[in-house]
Structures are given as C-alpha cells and as structure tokens.
Design an enzyme around this catalytic site. Structure first.
Site, short mmCIF file in Angstrom:
data_model
loop_
_atom_site.label_atom_id
_atom_site.label_comp_id
_atom_site.label_asym_id
_atom_site.label_seq_id
_atom_site.Cartn_x
_atom_site.Cartn_y
_atom_site.Cartn_z
N GLY A 248 -3.29 0.94 -10.32
CA GLY A 248 -3.00 2.02 -9.38
C GLY A 248 -1.87 2.85 -9.99
O GLY A 248 -0.78 2.32 -10.22
N ILE B 243 0.97 -5.26 -3.77
CA ILE B 243 1.74 -4.37 -2.88
C ILE B 243 0.82 -3.70 -1.86
O ILE B 243 1.23 -3.36 -0.75
CB ILE B 243 2.49 -3.28 -3.69
CG1 ILE B 243 3.45 -3.91 -4.72
CG2 ILE B 243 3.26 -2.35 -2.77
CD1 ILE B 243 4.30 -2.90 -5.50
N HIS C 132 4.10 -8.50 6.93
CA HIS C 132 4.59 -7.15 6.67
C HIS C 132 3.95 -6.22 7.69
O HIS C 132 2.88 -5.68 7.48
CB HIS C 132 4.21 -6.74 5.25
CG HIS C 132 4.77 -5.40 4.87
ND1 HIS C 132 6.09 -5.09 5.02
CD2 HIS C 132 4.18 -4.30 4.34
CE1 HIS C 132 6.28 -3.85 4.60
NE2 HIS C 132 5.14 -3.35 4.19
N1 LIG Z 1 3.87 -3.87 0.57
C1 LIG Z 1 4.64 -2.87 0.91
O1 LIG Z 1 5.78 -3.06 1.33
C2 LIG Z 1 4.14 -1.47 0.77
C3 LIG Z 1 5.01 -0.37 0.91
C4 LIG Z 1 4.51 0.91 0.73
C5 LIG Z 1 3.16 1.10 0.43
N2 LIG Z 1 2.32 0.04 0.33
C6 LIG Z 1 0.91 0.18 -0.01
O2 LIG Z 1 0.78 0.36 -1.43
C7 LIG Z 1 -0.47 1.00 -1.71
C8 LIG Z 1 -0.26 2.10 -2.74
O3 LIG Z 1 0.58 3.12 -2.25
P1 LIG Z 1 0.82 4.46 -3.12
O4 LIG Z 1 1.81 5.27 -2.38
O5 LIG Z 1 1.06 4.16 -4.53
O6 LIG Z 1 -0.62 5.14 -2.95
P2 LIG Z 1 -1.28 6.25 -3.89
O7 LIG Z 1 -2.45 6.81 -3.18
O8 LIG Z 1 -0.26 7.20 -4.39
O9 LIG Z 1 -1.80 5.38 -5.13
C9 LIG Z 1 -2.84 4.48 -5.03
C10 LIG Z 1 -3.65 4.60 -6.29
O10 LIG Z 1 -4.62 3.55 -6.31
C11 LIG Z 1 -5.73 4.08 -7.01
N3 LIG Z 1 -6.93 3.28 -6.82
C12 LIG Z 1 -7.82 3.30 -5.80
N4 LIG Z 1 -8.80 2.42 -6.03
C13 LIG Z 1 -8.53 1.83 -7.23
C14 LIG Z 1 -9.18 0.86 -8.01
N5 LIG Z 1 -10.33 0.29 -7.60
N6 LIG Z 1 -8.63 0.50 -9.18
C15 LIG Z 1 -7.48 1.06 -9.60
N7 LIG Z 1 -6.82 1.99 -8.90
C16 LIG Z 1 -7.34 2.37 -7.74
C17 LIG Z 1 -5.86 5.49 -6.46
O11 LIG Z 1 -6.68 6.32 -7.27
C18 LIG Z 1 -4.41 5.93 -6.41
O12 LIG Z 1 -4.02 6.61 -7.59
C19 LIG Z 1 -1.01 1.46 -0.36
O13 LIG Z 1 -2.00 0.54 0.08
C20 LIG Z 1 0.20 1.39 0.55
O14 LIG Z 1 -0.16 1.21 1.91
C21 LIG Z 1 2.80 -1.23 0.49
#
Ligand SMILES: NC(=O)c1ccc[n+]([C@@H]2O[C@H](COP(=O)([O-])OP(=O)(O)OC[C@H]3O[C@@H](n4cnc5c(N)ncnc54)[C@H](O)[C@@H]3O)[C@@H](O)[C@H]2O)c1
Length: 311
Positions: A10, A121, A178
């Site tokens: 990602g 994450i 979470h």
């Molecule tokens: N655990 C936590 O505390 C926490 C905190 C914030 C966000 N998050 C989660 O983290 C995740 C990512 O957030 P972000 O802001 O980076 O989102 P983002 O949309 O900016 O990035 C996600 C990326 O994943 C890519 N992606 C989708 N399917 C894929 C695949 N099969 N293989 C590889 N890449 C793929 C997308 O193209 C995108 O570029 C979300 O699910 C969000 O809810 C978790």
C-alpha cells in the site's frame, strides 16, 4: 552483510509516510508496493524519498513496484492496503471491502516473504490482522496489528497538553480493540511514575479519555480522510523494536491464546517485541472496571471476526 529489507504493501498516505520514516531511521531498504493501477504512485513516492535521503544523508534505497516478487527476502512487511475511512464511515463499514484485499495480500506475503514479521495497519484492524494470521498461517510471534501504540500516543499527547509536562515523561496505556470500545487504562497511566489521577481532576480526565477514544474521528472530520503520520510512526516503532531487537513494551493487537481470559482473538494488549517478533504478551492486573471494558471490547472484536468469517 545485507541491509534489512522492509516491504510496505500500500503506497497511499500511510505507506508513503512509512517509507519516509523507515528511510530516515535507516531501518533498511524499502520496497513500496501498490496495485498495478497505482504503480506510478509507488514509483514516484519512492523516487521522491530517495532524493530526500540524498539531501538529508540517509543510507536507504527506496523502490516502487506492483510486483510481489520484489518483496522477496523482506524482514518486515507492513500492510496498509485497503481503502481509508471517509467521514461518517465507521471502521466496521470497511470490513467487506478491506477483507478481500487483505486475503489477497496475505496470500502474496505467504508466497514471497514467508519469514517476515507482518504488521497490519488496515482497518478494521483487529479483524484484518486476524485474517492475515489465518491466511498466512504464520506463528503469532510474526503477525501483529498496529493500534495500541497509536491510541496510547494519542492519550499521551492530550495528557501532556493538559498538564504542561513533556510528552517524554508521560506513559499512557490504551488496550482493547481499535475502535470506539478501546480501553484507556488509567491505573497504568503515569507522569514520571506519578498516577495521572493525581495530576488531573476526574471530570477533565474523563473528557480526555473520551477524546482519545474518538481521536481518529476528530482528525477525519478535519482532513476528510484518515490519519497517517501517527499511524505510520506507530508501526515504525514496532518494526524498529524487531529489527534492532530492542524488546520494547508496546501496546499492539496480538493473538491471544488464553491471556486475559481470551482465546483465538486479536486484541490490543501490552507485548514485548524483540528479535523474535512478538516475544511475550504481558498480562497486567486490571481494575474491575477496566476488565469489564476490555470484555466489552473483546466482544465487539469477536462480532467483527464472526462477520468477517461469513464474507
Ligand atoms: N490501525 C490504525 O490505527 C489505522 C490508522 C489510520 C488508518 N488505518 C487504515 O490504514 C489503511 C490505509 O490508510 P491510508 O490512509 O494509507 O489509505 P490510502 O488510500 O492512502 O492508501 C491505501 C493504498 O492501498 C492500496 N491498495 C488497495 N488494494 C491493494 C492491494 N490489493 N495491494 C496493494 N495495495 C493495495 C491503494 O491503491 C492505496 O494506494 C486504511 O484501511 C485505514 O483505515 C489504520
């Protein structure tokens, strides 16, 4: 001697920040992977960060790709693949979309980086990390979820702000799933060892606890997407503790096999992360109220995992 290798699945907001932090800390060489449609983004961010390394003098190569063969030999894989939460969307709404993504990512990690520590994450976190372990079949020492580090940091930041004491001296602990049911543990939250209840009046502390539990939503409402700097930092702290065998005590989503009275469940608990991965789940005594809140949180996670199993 080869440098360590960190794969980031990602290359979105968190992925980019992860790459930057890993390079700045010289944790190893970084591979930033995204889907073929976003390969340009992965490659572009990698180039931008490589040039930053040249400017600030960090030794790390950063490459972008959409080819899973490029993650071969990774020591750590951090997974942010998925869609982020939009305003008004709960983490649980993300379940069905991100579950499919995690299943395909886990299959690829198993094939190409079978010895890596995997840090998840993607949300909804506890269900995604559970699925990661299920599909990869990796031992619990090598699959953990990042949430507690972030939630505890959020709590620390608010406590430092309220007391005017440096964040360096604030030790906060947030356990549980979470989500809205997370459990800020007042009995283990101190400022230089002094219980936080001695610093802040109850009503003010209650307000900080509520703000912590809704900390993510507060930022989503401001920036129209989920947070990314602090989540990336949380995962980097975990990865560094593993890669440098620091054995730090960090709250994160760990697979429980009876600890705290739960089995076959991922939930936020204090763990020691060292050279073997999640080396130990540390069991602390909770007050009756905290245990009740943790039970409620565990139940919410169980429901999420049960819903995921039907998809
Ligand atoms: N655990 C936590 O505390 C926490 C905190 C914030 C966000 N998050 C989660 O983290 C995740 C990512 O957030 P972000 O802001 O980076 O989102 P983002 O949309 O900016 O990035 C996600 C990326 O994943 C890519 N992606 C989708 N399917 C894929 C695949 N099969 N293989 C590889 N890449 C793929 C997308 O193209 C995108 O570029 C979300 O699910 C969000 O809810 C978790």
């Amino acid at each position: 001697m080869a440098r360590k290798k960190i794969a980031l699945i990602g290359a979105g907001n968190i992925g980019g920040e992860l790459a930057m932090l890993a390079a700045r800390k010289e944790l190893g060489d970084v591979v930033l992977l995204d889907i073929p449609d976003k390969e340009g983004v992965a490659k572009g961010k990698a180039l931008d960060i490589m040039q930053t390394c040249a400017l600030l003098k960090y030794d790390a190569t950063v490459t972008g790709t959409s080819n899973y063969a490029d993650i071969a030999g990774s020591d750590v894989v951090i997974v942010t693949a998925g869609v982020p939460r939009k305003p008004g969307m709960s983490r649980d709404d993300l379940l069905s979309i991100n579950l499919k993504i995690i299943r395909s990512v886990a299959t690829q990690i198993k094939a190409h980086a079978p010895n890596a520590l995997v840090i998840v994450i993607s949300n909804p976190l506890d269900a995604m990390v559970y699925e990661m372990k299920k599909v990869t079949g990796f031992p619990r020492a090598r699959v953990a979820g990042m949430a507690g580090a972030l939630d505890s940091a959020r709590f620390s930041a608010f406590l430092a702000e309220a007391t005017g004491v440096s964040t360096k001296d604030v030790d906060a602990l947030v356990l549980g799933g979470h989500g809205d049911t997370m459990v800020p543990c007042l009995s283990y939250t101190t400022i230089r060892g002094i219980p936080v209840t001695k610093w802040i009046a109850k009503d003010k502390l209650d307000a900080i606890v509520t703000r912590t539990a809704k900390g993510s939503g507060e930022i989503v409402a401001l920036i129209n997407t989920n947070t990314y700097y602090a989540p990336a930092a949380g995962a980097i702290v975990m990865a560094e503790s593993y890669l440098r065998a620091q054995r730090r005590l960090i709250a994160c989503a760990a697979y429980l096999e009876g600890e705290y009275g739960y089995k076959d469940l991922y939930i936020g608990v204090p763990v020691i992360i060292g050279g073997e991965g999640v080396e130990k789940v540390v069991e602390i005594e909770l007050s009756a109220d905290e245990k009740k809140m943790l039970d409620t949180s565990a139940e919410a996670v169980r429901e999420l995992i049960a819903a995921a199993a039907k998809l």
